[in-house]
Write an enzyme that holds these catalytic residues in place. Structure first.
Site, PDB file in Angstrom:
ATOM      1  N   SER A  90       0.828  -1.209   0.000  1.00  0.00           N
ATOM      2  CA  SER A  90       0.000   0.000   0.000  1.00  0.00           C
ATOM      3  C   SER A  90       0.859   1.254   0.000  1.00  0.00           C
ATOM      4  O   SER A  90       0.608   2.206  -0.748  1.00  0.00           O
ATOM      5  CB  SER A  90      -0.922  -0.005   1.222  1.00  0.00           C
ATOM      6  OG  SER A  90      -1.806  -1.094   1.189  1.00  0.00           O
TER       7      SER A  90
ATOM      8  N   SER B 109     -14.835  -0.211  -1.636  1.00  0.00           N
ATOM      9  CA  SER B 109     -13.380  -0.148  -1.460  1.00  0.00           C
ATOM     10  C   SER B 109     -12.959   1.264  -1.107  1.00  0.00           C
ATOM     11  O   SER B 109     -13.378   2.231  -1.753  1.00  0.00           O
ATOM     12  CB  SER B 109     -12.648  -0.576  -2.737  1.00  0.00           C
ATOM     13  OG  SER B 109     -11.247  -0.393  -2.597  1.00  0.00           O
TER      14      SER B 109
ATOM     15  N   GLU C 128      -7.901  -6.971   5.090  1.00  0.00           N
ATOM     16  CA  GLU C 128      -6.915  -7.822   4.425  1.00  0.00           C
ATOM     17  C   GLU C 128      -6.414  -8.930   5.358  1.00  0.00           C
ATOM     18  O   GLU C 128      -5.845  -9.924   4.899  1.00  0.00           O
ATOM     19  CB  GLU C 128      -5.729  -6.986   3.936  1.00  0.00           C
ATOM     20  CG  GLU C 128      -6.018  -6.118   2.729  1.00  0.00           C
ATOM     21  CD  GLU C 128      -6.065  -6.929   1.448  1.00  0.00           C
ATOM     22  OE1 GLU C 128      -5.135  -7.688   1.179  1.00  0.00           O
ATOM     23  OE2 GLU C 128      -7.062  -6.784   0.715  1.00  0.00           O
TER      24      GLU C 128
ATOM     25  N   ARG D 124     -13.779 -13.431  -1.218  1.00  0.00           N
ATOM     26  CA  ARG D 124     -13.004 -14.069  -0.168  1.00  0.00           C
ATOM     27  C   ARG D 124     -13.874 -14.757   0.878  1.00  0.00           C
ATOM     28  O   ARG D 124     -13.450 -15.754   1.469  1.00  0.00           O
ATOM     29  CB  ARG D 124     -12.068 -13.057   0.503  1.00  0.00           C
ATOM     30  CG  ARG D 124     -10.847 -12.726  -0.342  1.00  0.00           C
ATOM     31  CD  ARG D 124      -9.909 -11.767   0.335  1.00  0.00           C
ATOM     32  NE  ARG D 124      -8.715 -11.551  -0.488  1.00  0.00           N
ATOM     33  CZ  ARG D 124      -7.835 -10.591  -0.298  1.00  0.00           C
ATOM     34  NH1 ARG D 124      -7.997  -9.734   0.705  1.00  0.00           N
ATOM     35  NH2 ARG D 124      -6.788 -10.469  -1.089  1.00  0.00           N
TER      36      ARG D 124
END
Length: 439
Positions: A32, A169, A313, A344
């Site tokens: 990131s 997001s 994450e 996911r």
């Protein structure tokens, strides 16, 4: 850049823990932070250097994309020297792979160019939500063909105000903020929709902008303003990727012994820093000595309820550890990860289920009933070309015999040689563990 989903390879046998772990793991730089630093250096008013930058598929895609816009990036023995140039539209399509930071951070850069830029990606790139940031660019005056990858962006920005639904997001916000100072009139951005996930990543973006002299503020809940002006060149060192550290630290919590990660920052905007508290709550010992974080496990994990809305994450690693905890655990606040490299939540339900774990999806997360390793069984797990899903097999294989993974190569998205780093951790532990038995 090759598409990992087209790679054919033999299944990767997840190695078992040789006993309690005793290892120090040098974790690569933050993805990131690396990709934000690269983009800001490309838009800066002079030459910058970036030390400790991540070398991985995602960062290489970002570098290649920025170079296509005219930026010069030279690797000087591990330090990247970035020389901005007048932005130009690339003559060839920009490859986004499956990288959210590339497909969401570079279209605003394309909107600064006079010509048109075509964005393409991996086979499943079109499944990743990208419409909100493209819609915002339309509101700002750019011409945009398409609502996902592939798409084409033609610059001619005239506006200042845009509305974006960033409930899918936080990168939709960060992507616009990063280039906002270079927009002719700056940026007045409002979010309309459900909660913005992974808010620490937005805070990271704002912090990095301020460090470069950009005037940026959140003037109200979900309302950001970036004033037009230069982005100052700055020499920076990238922190280790704390989210990538989680799988190695989690190994100690699961298999016992201890794993240390050097370079841990005392203060950080990385959401992955939450792994410290999560592992502590699950029963591991966690200590920070200077900049060395050490996690020690006792092979017993406690069930917990975890709201991962700020650090989604971490979900695959935390879910895998919960599969071996005493009792029932829940993960919440992560509905948006259905739109990550893969769905996911569905993938975790399926793949942990292959091992015999009782796991079910909820509206915004998972409910997991923990089991002893002896009550589970090996299986061939799928990664879905998702680097974080590969960590599920690596962790489970430490204590469950016969776990295999269909695609270890996908881990190159954030760690170029995950297999080598993982095996080195275990090899060093084998040498230190003596005759101690595995769990």
């Amino acid at each position: 850049m090759s598409d990992p989903q087209t790679n054919t390879q033999r299944p990767w046998p997840a190695p078992a823990a040789p006993g309690p772990l005793h290892a120090t793991v040098e974790v690569p730089g933050s993805k990131s932070e690396t990709n934000r630093a690269l983009l800001l250096a490309a838009l800066a008013d002079g030459s910058s250097t970036i030390t400790g930058a991540l070398v991985s598929r995602d960062s290489e895609l970002m570098r290649a994309g920025l170079e296509a816009f005219g930026t010069q990036i030279i690797d000087e023995e591990g330090t990247l020297r970035v020389q901005p140039a007048n932005l130009r539209s690339p003559t060839e399509p920009v490859d986004c792979g499956l990288a959210g930071t590339v497909m969401r951070f570079l279209p605003p850069v394309a909107a600064l160019c006079a010509g048109s830029t075509r964005f393409v990606g991996d086979a499943h790139a079109s499944n990743r939500p990208n419409g909100p940031i493209l819609a915002a660019l339309r509101q700002l005056g750019a011409e945009v063909a398409g609502d996902a990858i592939p798409c084409t962006v033609t610059g001619a920005l005239t506006g200042r105000e845009a509305v974006v639904d960033a409930s899918g997001s936080s990168q939709f916000v960060s992507g616009l903020l990063l280039s906002g100072a270079r927009f002719p009139r700056g940026l007045d951005l409002r979010h309309e929709g459900g909660p913005v996930p992974s808010r620490p990543h937005v805070e990271m973006t704002m912090q990095m902008l301020r460090e470069r002299g950009v005037t940026v503020s959140e003037v109200g809940e979900g309302h950001w303003v970036v004033e037009p002006g230069p982005i100052a060149a700055r020499d920076v060192r990238v922190e280790p990727d704390l989210t990538s550290s989680a799988v190695f630290l989690g190994a100690a919590a699961l298999a016992g012994g201890s794993v240390s990660v050097p370079g841990w920052p005392s203060q950080t905007s990385q959401g992955g820093d939450e792994i410290r508290d999560l592992l502590f709550r699950m029963g591991a010992e966690v200590s920070l000595d200077g900049d060395v974080l050490t996690v020690s496990g006792t092979c017993r994990l406690r069930a917990i309820d975890a709201d991962l809305s700020g650090s989604s994450e971490l979900t695959p690693v935390v879910a895998t550890l919960m599969a071996f905890a005493d009792g029932t655990s829940t993960i919440s606040g992560v509905a948006h990860i259905r739109g990550h490299e893969t769905d996911r939540l569905a993938a975790l339900e399926t793949e942990l289920g292959r091992l015999g774990v009782q796991v079910a999806q909820t509206t915004d997360g998972l409910r997991i009933i923990g089991s002893e390793p002896a009550h589970l069984h090996g299986a061939l797990l799928q990664a879905y070309a998702d680097h974080r899903m590969a960590h599920v097999a690596a962790l489970a294989g430490l204590v469950v015999p016969g776990v295999e993974l269909d695609d270890i190569a996908c881990t190159s998205k954030t760690i170029n040689d995950f297999d080598g780093l993982w095996r080195s951790m275990l090899a060093g532990s084998a040498g230190s563990a003596g005759s101690e038995g595995a769990r």
